[in-house]
Design a protein around this motif. Structure first.
Motif, PDB file in Angstrom:
ATOM      1  N   PHE A  67       0.814  -1.213   0.000  1.00 57.49           N
ATOM      2  CA  PHE A  67       0.000   0.000   0.000  1.00 57.49           C
ATOM      3  C   PHE A  67       0.850   1.268   0.000  1.00 57.49           C
ATOM      4  CE2 PHE A  67      -3.112  -3.112   1.212  1.00 57.49           C
ATOM      5  CZ  PHE A  67      -4.298  -2.629   0.679  1.00 57.49           C
ATOM      6  N   ASN A  68       2.126   1.135   0.309  1.00 50.16           N
ATOM      7  CA  ASN A  68       3.017   2.295   0.319  1.00 50.16           C
ATOM      8  C   ASN A  68       4.038   2.257  -0.812  1.00 50.16           C
ATOM      9  OD1 ASN A  68       1.782   3.175   2.715  1.00 50.16           O
ATOM     10  ND2 ASN A  68       3.112   1.855   3.939  1.00 50.16           N
ATOM     11  N   ALA A  69       3.858   1.312  -1.733  1.00 49.86           N
ATOM     12  CA  ALA A  69       4.832   1.132  -2.809  1.00 49.86           C
ATOM     13  C   ALA A  69       4.506   2.029  -4.000  1.00 49.86           C
ATOM     14  CB  ALA A  69       4.858  -0.333  -3.251  1.00 49.86           C
ATOM     15  N   ARG A  70       5.526   2.454  -4.698  1.00 47.35           N
ATOM     16  CA  ARG A  70       5.319   3.248  -5.915  1.00 47.35           C
ATOM     17  C   ARG A  70       4.796   2.397  -7.063  1.00 47.35           C
ATOM     18  NH1 ARG A  70      10.994   6.269  -6.540  1.00 47.35           N
ATOM     19  NH2 ARG A  70      11.685   4.196  -5.854  1.00 47.35           N
ATOM     20  N   THR A  71       4.845   1.091  -6.912  1.00 51.26           N
ATOM     21  CA  THR A  71       4.419   0.171  -7.970  1.00 51.26           C
ATOM     22  C   THR A  71       2.944  -0.188  -7.897  1.00 51.26           C
ATOM     23  OG1 THR A  71       5.193  -1.609  -6.538  1.00 51.26           O
ATOM     24  CG2 THR A  71       6.680  -0.882  -8.292  1.00 51.26           C
ATOM     25  N   THR A  72       2.235   0.273  -6.859  1.00 52.34           N
ATOM     26  CA  THR A  72       0.827  -0.068  -6.699  1.00 52.34           C
ATOM     27  C   THR A  72      -0.008   1.180  -6.469  1.00 52.34           C
ATOM     28  OG1 THR A  72       0.956  -0.331  -4.290  1.00 52.34           O
ATOM     29  CG2 THR A  72       1.448  -2.282  -5.635  1.00 52.34           C
ATOM     30  N   THR A  73      -1.295   1.026  -6.640  1.00 53.42           N
ATOM     31  CA  THR A  73      -2.243   2.085  -6.318  1.00 53.42           C
ATOM     32  C   THR A  73      -3.593   1.422  -6.068  1.00 53.42           C
ATOM     33  OG1 THR A  73      -3.069   4.267  -6.982  1.00 53.42           O
ATOM     34  CG2 THR A  73      -2.939   2.569  -8.705  1.00 53.42           C
ATOM     35  N   GLU A  74      -4.618   2.236  -5.924  1.00 51.61           N
ATOM     36  CA  GLU A  74      -5.960   1.715  -5.722  1.00 51.61           C
ATOM     37  C   GLU A  74      -6.901   2.312  -6.763  1.00 51.61           C
ATOM     38  OE1 GLU A  74      -7.480   2.038  -1.696  1.00 51.61           O
ATOM     39  OE2 GLU A  74      -5.424   2.081  -0.913  1.00 51.61           O
ATOM     40  N   TYR A  75      -7.906   1.539  -7.110  1.00 56.15           N
ATOM     41  CA  TYR A  75      -8.981   2.058  -7.960  1.00 56.15           C
ATOM     42  C   TYR A  75     -10.141   1.070  -7.899  1.00 56.15           C
ATOM     43  CZ  TYR A  75     -11.517   4.495 -11.553  1.00 56.15           C
ATOM     44  OH  TYR A  75     -12.494   5.194 -12.204  1.00 56.15           O
ATOM     45  N   TRP A  76     -11.251   1.479  -8.505  1.00 55.80           N
ATOM     46  CA  TRP A  76     -12.423   0.614  -8.599  1.00 55.80           C
ATOM     47  C   TRP A  76     -12.203  -0.376  -9.725  1.00 55.80           C
ATOM     48  CZ3 TRP A  76     -16.111   0.448  -4.995  1.00 55.80           C
ATOM     49  CH2 TRP A  76     -16.178   1.525  -4.101  1.00 55.80           C
ATOM     50  N   ALA A  77     -11.658  -1.538  -9.393  1.00 54.32           N
ATOM     51  CA  ALA A  77     -11.419  -2.595 -10.380  1.00 54.32           C
ATOM     52  C   ALA A  77     -12.554  -3.607 -10.286  1.00 54.32           C
ATOM     53  CB  ALA A  77     -10.068  -3.243 -10.138  1.00 54.32           C
ATOM     54  N   HIS A  78     -12.439  -4.616  -9.371  1.00 52.60           N
ATOM     55  CA  HIS A  78     -13.599  -5.466  -9.107  1.00 52.60           C
ATOM     56  C   HIS A  78     -14.567  -4.657  -8.239  1.00 52.60           C
ATOM     57  CE1 HIS A  78     -15.947  -9.062  -8.408  1.00 52.60           C
ATOM     58  NE2 HIS A  78     -15.905  -8.816  -7.113  1.00 52.60           N
ATOM     59  N   GLU A  79     -14.196  -4.432  -7.008  1.00 50.74           N
ATOM     60  CA  GLU A  79     -14.788  -3.378  -6.172  1.00 50.74           C
ATOM     61  C   GLU A  79     -13.620  -2.427  -5.892  1.00 50.74           C
ATOM     62  OE1 GLU A  79     -17.892  -2.883  -5.188  1.00 50.74           O
ATOM     63  OE2 GLU A  79     -18.798  -4.692  -5.999  1.00 50.74           O
ATOM     64  N   ALA A  80     -13.631  -1.770  -4.757  1.00 49.51           N
ATOM     65  CA  ALA A  80     -12.450  -1.000  -4.371  1.00 49.51           C
ATOM     66  C   ALA A  80     -11.297  -1.990  -4.247  1.00 49.51           C
ATOM     67  CB  ALA A  80     -12.694  -0.290  -3.052  1.00 49.51           C
ATOM     68  N   SER A  81     -10.227  -1.755  -4.993  1.00 47.92           N
ATOM     69  CA  SER A  81      -9.198  -2.780  -5.128  1.00 47.92           C
ATOM     70  C   SER A  81      -7.797  -2.194  -5.108  1.00 47.92           C
ATOM     71  CB  SER A  81      -9.377  -3.539  -6.448  1.00 47.92           C
ATOM     72  OG  SER A  81     -10.647  -4.145  -6.543  1.00 47.92           O
ATOM     73  N   LEU A  82      -6.867  -3.023  -4.665  1.00 46.99           N
ATOM     74  CA  LEU A  82      -5.443  -2.746  -4.819  1.00 46.99           C
ATOM     75  C   LEU A  82      -5.026  -3.310  -6.169  1.00 46.99           C
ATOM     76  CD1 LEU A  82      -2.772  -1.773  -3.395  1.00 46.99           C
ATOM     77  CD2 LEU A  82      -2.469  -4.165  -2.706  1.00 46.99           C
ATOM     78  N   ILE A  83      -4.327  -2.509  -6.980  1.00 49.59           N
ATOM     79  CA  ILE A  83      -3.901  -2.930  -8.310  1.00 49.59           C
ATOM     80  C   ILE A  83      -2.469  -2.479  -8.556  1.00 49.59           C
ATOM     81  CG2 ILE A  83      -6.237  -2.884  -9.290  1.00 49.59           C
ATOM     82  CD1 ILE A  83      -5.560  -0.169 -10.555  1.00 49.59           C
ATOM     83  N   ALA A  84      -1.837  -3.059  -9.551  1.00 47.89           N
ATOM     84  CA  ALA A  84      -0.534  -2.572  -9.994  1.00 47.89           C
ATOM     85  C   ALA A  84      -0.721  -1.197 -10.628  1.00 47.89           C
ATOM     86  CB  ALA A  84       0.074  -3.545 -10.992  1.00 47.89           C
ATOM     87  N   ARG A  85       0.227  -0.299 -10.375  1.00 48.92           N
ATOM     88  CA  ARG A  85       0.058   1.078 -10.837  1.00 48.92           C
ATOM     89  C   ARG A  85      -0.146   1.161 -12.346  1.00 48.92           C
ATOM     90  NH1 ARG A  85       0.600   5.977  -8.681  1.00 48.92           N
ATOM     91  NH2 ARG A  85       1.298   5.088  -6.704  1.00 48.92           N
TER      92      ARG A  85
END
Length: 377
Positions: A67-85
């Motif tokens: 959650f603190n990595a520059r390689t990831t972010t969040e967005y509405w994918a399935h639901e609110a989701s963690l995804i690769a940036r």
């Protein structure tokens, strides 16, 4: 290519990285699965932890670091989701049409308080912050008469979420209270066809084999986007048609079918392998339903139920609660499927001990409700 249902099940288990527990980085798993759902229910552990626990050897701290990595972010994918940036770009079509999909409270906030979205966006541009921090800053910078509407937290939060959905805001990390820290965003410049094709290919790769319904549900794609993506992906050769039990499904063009069933894991109720419940029933003969919002007297299996995968089959389920104050993982009920092998109780007990250790629990207790007696000792 033609597949039997049992072959499709083996393909699905391997594609979801459930056939064996791997020693791999959490980021690699995230990229493989495409998205990890974030949910606020914290009965056992926050929803995003459990898919990693089921698949790889990694401590919770390694998941937190995502959650603190520059390689990831969040967005509405399935639901609110963690995804690769890099995958954020693939949802530009959703950002552009956010008003067609966003929750009603977000739309009402935008309509009832003209200028608020712009004001919040400017405030974030001045410095990242959580919705509570932004509320406090707006109260200082733009004092208002509270007889009007003031700076109500729910209104500011709704504004932040509307901007987040529309792409005008993004997120860089979560704070210690697991609140989003908002940063300036931007809508990526990518055409719908390219994005849709890549999302379809991602969904198929993560699923192993998938019909249109499963592809659509994986990223909650509207009909026009899923059909555009399937057409484009077939044309590009990134997916192929396969026949599964007489129906059209889709698979990776380099599909290989495992010869044997494999995989033992305890699955969180929001696990990606369980998102399409109709598919779960088709491939595993296992009926999975969330009963969190079902009144207690009407629940069949319990409040927070984790299905148990044993040797590639879903054979049992347990209703769990982590009593953090007492350091106890509480098994409120355990149920086996009618065709579950006799070894399931011992295997599930071993997995529960592993989960307790992973959560830092020192003991497991059981109410011994249900048809499965666990030798917890």
């Amino acid at each position: 290519m033609t597949l039997r249902l049992d072959q499709a099940r083996r393909v699905a288990v391997r594609a979801q990285r459930l056939d064996q527990r791997r020693n791999t980085a959490p980021l690699a798993l995230l990229r493989r699965l495409g998205a990890i759902q974030i949910d606020s229910v914290n009965v056992v552990a926050r929803a995003h932890y459990l898919p990693f626990f089921a698949r790889i050897e990694a401590p919770r701290a390694a998941v937190d670091s995502l959650f603190n990595a520059r390689t990831t972010t969040e967005y509405w994918a399935h639901e609110a989701s963690l995804i690769a940036r890099e995958d954020r770009d693939l949802f530009a079509w959703r950002m552009r049409s956010w008003q067609d999909h966003a929750w009603g409270n977000m739309l009402r906030t935008a309509a009832d308080h003209p200028g608020l979205l712009d004001m919040v966006e400017v405030e974030v541009a001045a410095g990242p912050g959580t919705s509570r921090e932004l509320e406090a800053r707006l109260e200082t910078d733009h004092p208002r008469d509270r007889s009007d509407w003031g700076w109500n937290w729910s209104i500011v939060k709704s504004a932040c979420e509307a901007l987040f959905w529309s792409g005008r805001l993004s997120t860089s990390r979560r704070n210690a209270a697991f609140e989003r820290v908002y940063v300036p965003g931007g809508v990526p410049d990518i055409d719908d066809g390219t994005a849709a094709a890549r999302l379809v290919a991602h969904a198929v790769q993560a699923s192993g084999v998938a019909d249109r319904r499963t592809i659509k549900d994986y990223y909650r794609l509207p009909p026009a986007i899923v059909d555009l993506g399937i057409t484009q992906a077939l044309g590009a050769g990134t997916v192929q048609r396969v026949d599964v039990a007489g129906r059209d499904w889709y698979a990776d063009p380099h599909l290989t079918v495992p010869r044997h069933d494999a995989g033992t894991a305890l699955l969180g109720p929001f696990d990606p392998s369980l998102w399409d419940r109709t598919r779960v029933e088709q491939l595993f003969g296992f009926r999975h339903r969330l009963e969190i919002y079902v009144p207690e007297p009407k629940r069949e299996f319990g409040y927070y139920v984790l299905p148990f995968l044993f040797d590639g089959h879903l054979v049992a389920r347990v209703d769990l609660k982590a009593d953090r104050q007492a350091g106890v993982l509480r098994v409120r009920s355990a149920h086996a499927e009618n065709d579950a092998p006799t070894a399931v109780a011992q295997a599930l007990t071993a997995e529960l001990h592993r989960l307790a250790d992973w959560l830092g629990m020192t003991k497991i207790s059981s109410a011994q409700q249900g048809n499965l007696d666990l030798p917890l000792g």
